[in-house]
Design an enzyme around this catalytic site. Sequence first.
Site, mmCIF file in Angstrom:
data_model
loop_
_atom_site.group_PDB
_atom_site.id
_atom_site.type_symbol
_atom_site.label_atom_id
_atom_site.label_comp_id
_atom_site.label_asym_id
_atom_site.label_seq_id
_atom_site.Cartn_x
_atom_site.Cartn_y
_atom_site.Cartn_z
ATOM 1 N N GLY A 30 0.796 -1.234 0.000
ATOM 2 C CA GLY A 30 0.000 0.000 0.000
ATOM 3 C C GLY A 30 0.819 1.270 0.000
ATOM 4 N N PRO A 37 9.080 4.878 -5.281
ATOM 5 C CG PRO A 37 9.712 7.084 -4.917
ATOM 6 C CD PRO A 37 9.435 5.805 -4.201
ATOM 7 C CG LEU A 43 15.974 6.494 -10.557
ATOM 8 C CD1 LEU A 43 16.963 5.481 -11.124
ATOM 9 C CD2 LEU A 43 16.000 7.748 -11.410
ATOM 10 N N GLY A 44 15.838 5.269 -7.463
ATOM 11 C CA GLY A 44 16.320 5.917 -6.247
ATOM 12 C C GLY A 44 17.801 6.203 -6.358
ATOM 13 C CG LEU A 45 21.349 9.081 -4.577
ATOM 14 C CD1 LEU A 45 22.054 9.227 -5.932
ATOM 15 C CD2 LEU A 45 21.388 10.391 -3.812
ATOM 16 N N GLY A 46 21.582 5.591 -4.791
ATOM 17 C CA GLY A 46 22.468 4.803 -3.936
ATOM 18 C C GLY A 46 23.442 5.713 -3.207
ATOM 19 C CG ASP A 77 19.678 1.786 -0.830
ATOM 20 O OD1 ASP A 77 18.771 1.082 -0.348
ATOM 21 O OD2 ASP A 77 20.883 1.447 -0.821
ATOM 22 C CE1 TYR A 131 26.174 0.397 2.046
ATOM 23 C CE2 TYR A 131 24.459 1.946 1.426
ATOM 24 C CZ TYR A 131 25.009 0.691 1.360
ATOM 25 O OH TYR A 131 24.405 -0.270 0.596
ATOM 26 C CE LYS A 164 20.594 -1.398 1.506
ATOM 27 N NZ LYS A 164 21.402 -0.168 1.318
ATOM 28 C CG HIS A 183 23.348 -4.412 4.474
ATOM 29 N ND1 HIS A 183 23.863 -3.182 4.792
ATOM 30 C CD2 HIS A 183 23.677 -4.610 3.171
ATOM 31 C CE1 HIS A 183 24.462 -2.664 3.747
ATOM 32 N NE2 HIS A 183 24.372 -3.512 2.752
HETATM 33 N N1 NAP Z 1 22.384 -4.315 -0.267
HETATM 34 C C1 NAP Z 1 23.656 -4.412 -0.572
HETATM 35 O O1 NAP Z 1 24.390 -5.319 -0.123
HETATM 36 C C2 NAP Z 1 24.251 -3.412 -1.512
HETATM 37 C C3 NAP Z 1 25.482 -3.682 -2.134
HETATM 38 C C4 NAP Z 1 25.976 -2.749 -3.054
HETATM 39 C C5 NAP Z 1 25.270 -1.586 -3.323
HETATM 40 N N2 NAP Z 1 24.087 -1.321 -2.671
HETATM 41 C C6 NAP Z 1 23.322 -0.067 -2.941
HETATM 42 O O2 NAP Z 1 23.222 0.110 -4.353
HETATM 43 C C7 NAP Z 1 23.754 1.374 -4.705
HETATM 44 C C8 NAP Z 1 24.331 1.369 -6.115
HETATM 45 O O3 NAP Z 1 25.351 0.408 -6.243
HETATM 46 P P1 NAP Z 1 26.921 0.775 -6.274
HETATM 47 O O4 NAP Z 1 27.159 2.038 -5.530
HETATM 48 O O5 NAP Z 1 27.623 -0.455 -5.845
HETATM 49 O O6 NAP Z 1 27.281 0.967 -7.790
HETATM 50 P P2 NAP Z 1 26.623 1.523 -9.152
HETATM 51 O O7 NAP Z 1 25.474 2.401 -8.859
HETATM 52 O O8 NAP Z 1 26.448 0.353 -10.033
HETATM 53 O O9 NAP Z 1 27.845 2.344 -9.742
HETATM 54 C C9 NAP Z 1 28.343 3.503 -9.134
HETATM 55 C C10 NAP Z 1 29.472 4.019 -10.011
HETATM 56 O O10 NAP Z 1 28.960 4.398 -11.286
HETATM 57 C C11 NAP Z 1 29.287 5.777 -11.543
HETATM 58 N N3 NAP Z 1 28.165 6.347 -12.300
HETATM 59 C C12 NAP Z 1 26.956 6.732 -11.842
HETATM 60 N N4 NAP Z 1 26.172 7.181 -12.841
HETATM 61 C C13 NAP Z 1 26.909 7.085 -13.970
HETATM 62 C C14 NAP Z 1 26.657 7.400 -15.337
HETATM 63 N N5 NAP Z 1 25.488 7.900 -15.730
HETATM 64 N N6 NAP Z 1 27.664 7.177 -16.233
HETATM 65 C C15 NAP Z 1 28.858 6.670 -15.836
HETATM 66 N N7 NAP Z 1 29.156 6.346 -14.558
HETATM 67 C C16 NAP Z 1 28.189 6.554 -13.632
HETATM 68 C C17 NAP Z 1 29.500 6.391 -10.184
HETATM 69 O O11 NAP Z 1 30.399 7.486 -10.249
HETATM 70 P P3 NAP Z 1 29.992 8.981 -9.740
HETATM 71 O O12 NAP Z 1 29.491 8.878 -8.335
HETATM 72 O O13 NAP Z 1 31.300 9.712 -9.823
HETATM 73 O O14 NAP Z 1 28.971 9.478 -10.701
HETATM 74 C C18 NAP Z 1 30.160 5.225 -9.433
HETATM 75 O O15 NAP Z 1 31.532 5.147 -9.756
HETATM 76 C C19 NAP Z 1 24.795 1.619 -3.607
HETATM 77 O O16 NAP Z 1 25.286 2.941 -3.593
HETATM 78 C C20 NAP Z 1 24.019 1.195 -2.399
HETATM 79 O O17 NAP Z 1 23.086 2.189 -2.027
HETATM 80 C C21 NAP Z 1 23.566 -2.232 -1.794
#
Ligand code: NAP
Length: 316
Positions: free
Chosen positions: A8, A12, A14-17, A42, A47, A76, A109
């Site tokens: 319910g 969104p 799309l979100g921000l990591g 997120d 972190y 998480k 997590h």
């Molecule tokens: N639950 C879990 O165990 C878990 C594990 C991993 C991740 N996560 C979550 O998922 C989120 C995203 O994953 P992630 O941080 O591992 O990696 P990702 O989003 O796959 O990649 C991030 C990388 O891509 C670059 N980037 C972003 N947009 C871009 C674009 N349009 N063109 C080229 N490069 C681009 C970023 O650089 P810039 O910042 O310089 O743009 C950064 O170096 C995390 O931040 C976190 O919130 C959760």
Amino acid sequence: MQTLNLNGYALPILGLGTWKSAPGEVYTAVKEAIKIGYRHIDCAAIYGNEKEVGNAIKTCIEEGTVTRDELWVTSKLWNNMHGENNVAPAIQKTLSDLQLEYLDLYLIHWPVAQKKLFVGASKAQHFLSLEEQPIANTWKGMEKAVELGLTKTIGVSNFSVKKLKELIANSSIKPVLNQVELHPYFQQDELVDYCHTNNIHVMAYSPLGSSDRPEGLKAEDEPVLLEDKSIAALASKINASVAQTIIAWDIHRGISVIPKSVNPARLKQNFEAVEIKLSDTDMANIKKVNKDRRYVDGKFWVVPDGPYTIENLWDE
Ligand SMILES: NC(=O)c1ccc[n+]([C@@H]2O[C@H](COP(=O)([O-])OP(=O)(O)OC[C@H]3O[C@@H](n4cnc5c(N)ncnc54)[C@H](OP(=O)(O)O)[C@@H]3O)[C@@H](O)[C@H]2O)c1
């Protein structure tokens, strides 16, 4: 923006990591993202930047850019706070850091338990096995967090189909979502099918291949997702970037996606991907690039004589 219905509540798509977004830069990134239109952030206690994320959210609310109701905030539970009675204190610490009264979504997590004293774990004696610290007990604490009004919904992260089935059999509130690594090189068809059939949403982490991971978490021979030639050809055909094409592919699969960026131009570019339309042929072409390749492979949980192995972590 398209939303997914979580018991319910509207998530969104799309979100921000925020993993690896350094305390000095995450404040600006979150503020900029909210200004662009992002409504999902997120986060995670591990972190180490929830205070700065919280400052940015507070500023945006005070400046009138957004209201708390319009935002979706995920966080998480870290591994050293598993166990029924540890969940409420952990989420309360996160809420205090984020300066919020409630979360929209709280996730376990990892299906990995550590002793409370060890936030980091590198030796067998830092860990607890899932027999010693069962997920079902931790989940009771997650359910209590909902009852206490600390979070609206609860879910998991890095869970296999086997672990989801065990959890569902032992829960009063079903997990609403499983956040897992998912991208064109690791498409996770079986897990996505199971989740969608069982009314569990999927959220794609590391959607762009997580190229800014610490070197210690990288393999020497790993393929670079953002340099994939087939996706690059498709991206140029539709006049989009590779990153945008990948984000659009997730959304077309009904999967929420949380690319991380601290760069204003890339934040905007990623946000605009929600408008991109992909044809069935485009989707079929991306399907072909799958390599069943994890970037976040979980090897860091495997230590000599420890309770976790790659096999019992992923159940593969
Ligand atoms: N639950 C879990 O165990 C878990 C594990 C991993 C991740 N996560 C979550 O998922 C989120 C995203 O994953 P992630 O941080 O591992 O990696 P990702 O989003 O796959 O990649 C991030 C990388 O891509 C670059 N980037 C972003 N947009 C871009 C674009 N349009 N063109 C080229 N490069 C681009 C970023 O650089 P810039 O910042 O310089 O743009 C950064 O170096 C995390 O931040 C976190 O919130 C959760």
